[in-house]
Design a protein around this motif. Structure first.
Motif, short mmCIF file in Angstrom:
data_model
loop_
_atom_site.label_atom_id
_atom_site.label_comp_id
_atom_site.label_asym_id
_atom_site.label_seq_id
_atom_site.Cartn_x
_atom_site.Cartn_y
_atom_site.Cartn_z
N ASP A 70 138.66 -56.84 42.25
CA ASP A 70 139.59 -57.37 41.24
C ASP A 70 139.09 -57.15 39.81
OD1 ASP A 70 141.18 -58.40 43.31
OD2 ASP A 70 140.15 -60.35 43.26
N PRO A 73 138.46 -53.02 37.83
CA PRO A 73 139.62 -52.36 37.22
C PRO A 73 140.06 -52.99 35.90
CG PRO A 73 139.95 -52.60 39.58
CD PRO A 73 138.71 -53.39 39.23
N LYS A 74 139.83 -54.29 35.72
CA LYS A 74 140.21 -54.95 34.47
C LYS A 74 139.36 -54.46 33.30
CE LYS A 74 141.83 -59.15 36.75
NZ LYS A 74 141.61 -60.62 36.95
N PRO A 77 141.38 -50.95 31.54
CA PRO A 77 142.81 -51.24 31.56
C PRO A 77 143.71 -50.02 31.37
CG PRO A 77 141.82 -51.96 29.49
CD PRO A 77 140.70 -51.59 30.40
N GLN A 79 143.23 -47.13 32.82
CA GLN A 79 143.10 -46.21 33.95
C GLN A 79 143.76 -46.79 35.19
OE1 GLN A 79 139.31 -44.22 34.42
NE2 GLN A 79 138.64 -44.90 32.39
N ASN A 80 144.05 -45.92 36.14
CA ASN A 80 144.72 -46.32 37.36
C ASN A 80 143.84 -47.25 38.18
OD1 ASN A 80 145.16 -45.67 40.48
ND2 ASN A 80 147.13 -45.39 39.42
N GLN A 81 144.39 -48.43 38.53
CA GLN A 81 143.60 -49.44 39.23
C GLN A 81 143.07 -48.94 40.57
OE1 GLN A 81 145.34 -53.38 39.52
NE2 GLN A 81 144.42 -53.73 41.52
N LEU A 82 143.91 -48.28 41.35
CA LEU A 82 143.49 -47.84 42.67
C LEU A 82 142.39 -46.78 42.56
CD1 LEU A 82 143.95 -48.16 45.69
CD2 LEU A 82 145.69 -46.36 45.57
N ILE A 84 140.11 -46.61 40.26
CA ILE A 84 138.87 -47.33 39.94
C ILE A 84 138.32 -48.00 41.20
CG2 ILE A 84 137.84 -49.20 38.60
CD1 ILE A 84 138.53 -46.75 36.96
N GLN A 85 139.19 -48.63 41.98
CA GLN A 85 138.74 -49.30 43.20
C GLN A 85 138.12 -48.32 44.19
OE1 GLN A 85 142.52 -51.12 44.03
NE2 GLN A 85 141.88 -53.12 43.25
N CYS A 274 133.54 -44.05 34.40
CA CYS A 274 133.77 -44.15 35.84
C CYS A 274 133.82 -42.78 36.46
CB CYS A 274 135.05 -44.93 36.13
SG CYS A 274 136.51 -44.17 35.41
#
Length: 274
Positions: A70, A73-74, A77, A79-82, A84-85, A274
Motif C-alpha cells: 500500500d 506506490p504512494k 504518485p 507512476q502506475n501503482q501496479l 510499482i507493486q 524504481c
C-alpha cells in the motif's frame, strides 16, 4: 573500572550512509557493509525505497507486506501503482500471518516471495523471528560488516516498541538499526569502543545516549555538545537526552551496553527511483 574500559580497545565504526544514494557516498566515507531490510507493520518511512535499493535481502514481517503493497506506490504518485507493486517484491514474508491481507499474501506468493508461517511460535515477536532468520541465512557472512535495517519498529504501541528495543540486546552481536522518519536507534555494545561518523546532511544535531539493560558506572564521549567524562548513567538518575552532536565524529566508551539515537533531517535526499 578505568582499567576495564582501557582494555576495550576494539573499535566499532558506525555511519548512516544507507540513508544516502550510493553515488553520494565517497570512497573514504564508505563502510564495507552488506544490508538486510526488515519491514514491520507500522507506517514506512519516506526513504524506504532508498533502504530497499541498498538491501541484498528484503523481509516483510507479516503485516509489513501490507505496508509495502500500500505504502510504496504512494511515494511514486505519478507512476502506475501496479508497476510499482511488481517492482517492490520482498524476498521473504515471515511471521504469525495474522495481519497480512489475503490478497497481499496471494499477490506476493504468485510473484515468488517465500512465505514462512511461524504462527506456532508465540514466544517471540515478528522482529525477533526475522532477525533469527537473517542470522541463519547469513551464517557465512562476517556479521561485523553486516547490518540489518528495520522500518516500522518505532511508533504505535509502546509494548511493541519495547519488544523491538529488546531485540537489539538479544542480538547484540549483530548490527541492527531501527528507523522511523524522525530518528534512528542502534545499540553500542560495551565490548567495543565506538566511532560514530555523522552524516550531517541527513542526521542530527539532536541525539541521546543511555543504558536500558543496566546502569553504566562510567561512560566517556567526545564530539557532543555536552560530553560525558567517566559519567554514571542510569534510569532514576542522569541519562544523556536532548544532547547535540558538534563534530563529524562522535566517540563513545562505556562499561555498559548503550542505546544511541539521533534525529533525522527532513526532507532526506531519498533518491526515489524504481
Amino acid at each position: 573500572m578505568v582499567s576495564r574500559l582501557v582494555q576495550n580497545t576494539k573499535v566499532m565504526k558506525h555511519a548512516a550512509t544507507f540513508l544516502l544514494p550510493s553515488s553520494a557516498v565517497s570512497a573514504t566515507n564508505r563502510l564495507a557493509q552488506t544490508y538486510a531490510l526488515v519491514v514491520l507493520n507500522q507506517q514506512i518511512p519516506k526513504f524506504t525505497p532508498l533502504l530497499w535499493s541498498h538491501a541484498k535481502l528484503r523481509i516483510c514481517a507479516d503485516g509489513g507486506a501490507n505496508r509495502i503493497f500500500d505504502g510504496v506506490p504512494k511515494l511514486f504518485p505519478d507512476q502506475n501503482q501496479l508497476n510499482i507493486q511488481h517492482r517492490y517484491v520482498p524476498n521473504v514474508i515471515k511471521g504469525d500471518m495474522d495481519s497480512i491481507r489475503p490478497e497481499v499474501h496471494q499477490f506476493y506468493a504468485e510473484l515468488g516471495s517465500e512465505i514462512i508461517d511461524n504462527s506456532e511460535n508465540q514466544d517471540t515477536n515478528d522482529l525477533h523471528k526475522c532477525i533469527s532468520f537473517i542470522r541463519e541465512q547469513t551464517s557465512a557472512f562476517d556479521h561485523s560488516n553486516f547490518c540489518t535495517l528495520v522500518t516500522g519498529a518505532l511508533g504505535g504501541r509502546f509494548d511493541h516498541e519495547a519488544a523491538n528495543l529488546n531485540a537489539l540486546y538479544v542480538f547484540s552481536d549483530m548490527r541492527i538499526v531501527l528507523l522511523s522518519d524522525d530518528c534512528q536507534i542502534r545499540l553500542l555494545p560495551k565490548t567495543h569502543q565506538h566511532e560514530i561518523h555523522i552524516q550531517s546532511t541527513i542526521e542530527g544535531p539532536h541525539c541521546g545516549l543511555f543504558p536500558i539493560g543496566g546502569p553504566s558506572v562510567s561512560t566517556t564521549t567526545t564530539g557532543l555538545t555536552w560530553d560525558l567524562c567517566n559519567s554514571e548513567m542510569k534510569f532514576g538518575s542522569m541519562i544523556s537526552t536532548s544532547n547535540k552532536v558538534r563534530e563529524e565524529k562522535v566517540t563513545v566508551c562505556s562499561d555498559a551496553d548503550l542505546l544511541w539515537t539521533i534525529s533525522l533531517k527532513t526532507p532526506i535526499h531519498m533518491g526515489l527511483t524504481c
